[in-house]
Design a protein around this motif. Structure first.
Motif, PDB file in Angstrom:
ATOM      1  N   LEU A  36       0.920  -1.375  -0.034  1.00 16.60           N
ATOM      2  CA  LEU A  36      -0.133  -0.028   0.136  1.00 16.60           C
ATOM      3  C   LEU A  36       0.654   1.350   0.283  1.00 16.60           C
ATOM      4  N   ILE A  37       1.970   1.183   0.880  1.00 17.64           N
ATOM      5  CA  ILE A  37       3.026   2.784   0.594  1.00 17.64           C
ATOM      6  C   ILE A  37       3.314   2.310  -0.474  1.00 17.64           C
ATOM      7  N   GLU A  38       3.717   1.744  -1.557  1.00 17.19           N
ATOM      8  CA  GLU A  38       4.639   1.280  -2.484  1.00 17.19           C
ATOM      9  C   GLU A  38       3.964   2.089  -3.439  1.00 17.19           C
ATOM     10  N   GLN A  39       2.177   1.272  -3.563  1.00 19.02           N
ATOM     11  CA  GLN A  39       1.122   2.052  -4.969  1.00 19.02           C
ATOM     12  C   GLN A  39       1.034   3.692  -3.885  1.00 19.02           C
ATOM     13  N   LEU A  40       1.076   4.448  -3.233  1.00 15.38           N
ATOM     14  CA  LEU A  40       0.374   5.309  -2.728  1.00 15.38           C
ATOM     15  C   LEU A  40       1.714   5.990  -2.290  1.00 15.38           C
ATOM     16  N   ARG A  41       2.868   5.480  -3.107  1.00 13.10           N
ATOM     17  CA  ARG A  41       3.857   7.128  -2.817  1.00 13.10           C
ATOM     18  C   ARG A  41       3.750   7.901  -3.562  1.00 13.10           C
ATOM     19  N   ARG A  42       3.735   7.673  -5.280  1.00 12.22           N
ATOM     20  CA  ARG A  42       3.746   8.365  -6.342  1.00 12.22           C
ATOM     21  C   ARG A  42       2.220   9.126  -6.442  1.00 12.22           C
ATOM     22  N   SER A  43       1.448  10.348  -6.418  1.00 11.77           N
ATOM     23  CA  SER A  43       0.491  11.150  -6.547  1.00 11.77           C
ATOM     24  C   SER A  43       0.789  11.664  -7.844  1.00 11.77           C
ATOM     25  N   PRO A  44      -0.008  11.395  -8.523  1.00  9.63           N
ATOM     26  CA  PRO A  44       0.250  12.234 -10.432  1.00  9.63           C
ATOM     27  C   PRO A  44      -0.021  13.267 -10.435  1.00  9.63           C
ATOM     28  N   LEU A  45      -1.396  13.818  -9.185  1.00 13.21           N
ATOM     29  CA  LEU A  45      -1.917  14.979  -9.074  1.00 13.21           C
ATOM     30  C   LEU A  45      -0.652  15.605  -9.007  1.00 13.21           C
ATOM     31  N   VAL A  46      -0.014  15.641  -7.460  1.00 14.06           N
ATOM     32  CA  VAL A  46       1.353  16.155  -7.200  1.00 14.06           C
ATOM     33  C   VAL A  46       2.098  16.118  -8.358  1.00 14.06           C
ATOM     34  N   ASP A  47       2.812  15.130  -9.080  1.00 14.73           N
ATOM     35  CA  ASP A  47       3.828  15.076  -9.969  1.00 14.73           C
ATOM     36  C   ASP A  47       3.408  16.394 -11.354  1.00 14.73           C
ATOM     37  N   GLN A  48       2.284  16.128 -11.652  1.00 12.74           N
ATOM     38  CA  GLN A  48       1.819  16.950 -12.477  1.00 12.74           C
ATOM     39  C   GLN A  48       1.756  18.396 -12.375  1.00 12.74           C
ATOM     40  N   VAL A  49       0.985  19.192 -11.032  1.00 13.58           N
ATOM     41  CA  VAL A  49       1.342  20.615 -11.668  1.00 13.58           C
ATOM     42  C   VAL A  49       2.276  21.133 -11.031  1.00 13.58           C
ATOM     43  N   ARG A  50       3.764  20.556 -10.333  1.00 12.83           N
ATOM     44  CA  ARG A  50       5.244  20.482 -10.250  1.00 12.83           C
ATOM     45  C   ARG A  50       5.599  20.754 -11.017  1.00 12.83           C
ATOM     46  N   ALA A  51       5.075  19.321 -12.037  1.00 15.69           N
ATOM     47  CA  ALA A  51       6.123  19.598 -13.087  1.00 15.69           C
ATOM     48  C   ALA A  51       5.503  20.725 -14.367  1.00 15.69           C
ATOM     49  N   GLN A  52       4.467  21.092 -14.392  1.00 14.42           N
ATOM     50  CA  GLN A  52       3.956  22.116 -14.888  1.00 14.42           C
ATOM     51  C   GLN A  52       4.184  23.702 -14.266  1.00 14.42           C
ATOM     52  N   GLY A  53       4.874  23.532 -13.155  1.00 22.05           N
ATOM     53  CA  GLY A  53       5.215  24.810 -12.668  1.00 22.05           C
ATOM     54  C   GLY A  53       4.080  25.811 -11.891  1.00 22.05           C
ATOM     55  N   ARG A  54       3.142  24.963 -11.355  1.00 24.43           N
ATOM     56  CA  ARG A  54       1.996  25.830 -10.741  1.00 24.43           C
ATOM     57  C   ARG A  54       1.898  25.756  -9.533  1.00 24.43           C
ATOM     58  N   ASP A  55       2.938  26.264  -9.165  1.00 28.53           N
ATOM     59  CA  ASP A  55       3.001  26.983  -7.324  1.00 28.53           C
ATOM     60  C   ASP A  55       1.556  26.929  -6.577  1.00 28.53           C
ATOM     61  N   ASP A  56       1.076  27.540  -7.799  1.00 31.86           N
ATOM     62  CA  ASP A  56      -0.107  28.245  -6.818  1.00 31.86           C
ATOM     63  C   ASP A  56      -0.958  26.669  -6.630  1.00 31.86           C
ATOM     64  N   LEU A  57      -0.906  26.073  -7.112  1.00 30.01           N
ATOM     65  CA  LEU A  57      -1.700  24.506  -6.821  1.00 30.01           C
ATOM     66  C   LEU A  57      -0.850  23.630  -6.074  1.00 30.01           C
ATOM     67  N   VAL A  58       0.201  23.245  -5.856  1.00 28.86           N
ATOM     68  CA  VAL A  58       1.026  22.055  -5.174  1.00 28.86           C
ATOM     69  C   VAL A  58       0.946  22.197  -3.718  1.00 28.86           C
ATOM     70  N   ASP A  59       0.510  23.327  -3.461  1.00 28.87           N
ATOM     71  CA  ASP A  59      -0.179  23.488  -2.201  1.00 28.87           C
ATOM     72  C   ASP A  59      -2.117  22.043  -1.455  1.00 28.87           C
ATOM     73  N   GLU A  60      -2.608  22.415  -2.450  1.00 23.88           N
ATOM     74  CA  GLU A  60      -4.051  21.904  -2.902  1.00 23.88           C
ATOM     75  C   GLU A  60      -3.481  20.894  -2.975  1.00 23.88           C
ATOM     76  N   ALA A  61      -2.846  20.243  -4.059  1.00 21.43           N
ATOM     77  CA  ALA A  61      -2.820  18.972  -4.660  1.00 21.43           C
ATOM     78  C   ALA A  61      -1.720  17.924  -3.726  1.00 21.43           C
ATOM     79  N   VAL A  62      -1.443  18.282  -2.167  1.00 21.58           N
ATOM     80  CA  VAL A  62      -0.462  17.982  -1.724  1.00 21.58           C
ATOM     81  C   VAL A  62      -1.722  17.572  -0.283  1.00 21.58           C
TER      82      VAL A  62
END
Length: 220
Positions: free
Chosen positions: A153-179
């Protein structure tokens, strides 16, 4: 002389932590094909100085694997120190997910497992088994959930596509909400581990070999 040695040791520790975080990020994107150069660049460490300390990519990953398991073990010990077994178990899982535990899984089977890696991993298995046993004995953890289930479960949950995506887009305004959204997903998943009415888990429980034997190097 002693002060210089202490300063060098502190710098080496900072670099190791930075390399571990960078490796987790790069491996989540590139998998086992992640390059040392990409990891060093992300960590802000010179490739030359890195190779002066680690003779090969394998040696680097072996060291990072030990660091990652040590973090796992420290989180498990904090969980065992909690007075409430359920709080201890869920705190451990949450900490592991948010710190990126399981990110080095892509290198499983591509590097030799050293005695240090094996010893740290064995200790980690013992600590997690104790966490799970405490939660079972307290009637807090569903009886058909195993330590291997928790690890996977830990291994499956450790990656968050949403968090990775907004960080890759440079959307600092969305990172906290994604986390924050990821934390809700973690909470939902953990609620599925609670004892109480619910459908039984499908199939037989996964064996420990599923989690560990993939680290054995295979030759073609």
């Amino acid at each position: 002389m002693t002060e210089r040695r202490a300063a060098r040791a502190a710098e080496a520790e900072r670099n190791d932590r930075a390399l571990l975080e960078a490796a987790r990020d790069v491996l989540s994107l590139d998998g086992a094909h992640a390059s040392v150069a990409a990891i060093a660049k992300r960590a802000g460490v010179g490739i030359g100085s890195l190779y002066r300390r680690y003779r090969s990519k394998e040696e680097l990953f072996q060291h990072l694997a030990v660091l990652a398991v040590q973090q796992w073990n420290e989180a498990a010990e904090r969980g065992l120190a909690a007075a409430d077994p359920w709080t201890g178990l869920t705190g451990f899982v949450t900490e592991c997910v948010e710190s990126g535990q399981g990110s080095l899984a892509p290198v499983a089977g591509t590097i030799e497992v050293t005695p240090e890696m094996w010893a740290a991993s064995t200790r980690g298995d013992e600590l997690l088994a104790e966490l799970v046993t405490r939660a079972h004995d307290a009637g807090a953890l569903r009886p058909d959930a195993t330590a291997v289930d928790v690890s996977l479960l830990i291994e499956q949950l450790r990656r968050s596509p949403l968090v990775d995506q907004v960080r890759a887009q440079g959307r600092d305004d969305l990172v906290d909400e994604a986390v924050r959204a990821r934390r809700r997903i973690i909470a939902i998943a953990l609620d599925g581990l609670r004892a109480g009415p619910g459908r039984p888990l499908p199939g037989e429980p996964p064996s420990l070999r599923l989690f560990t034997e993939r680290w054995e190097a295979r030759t073609s």
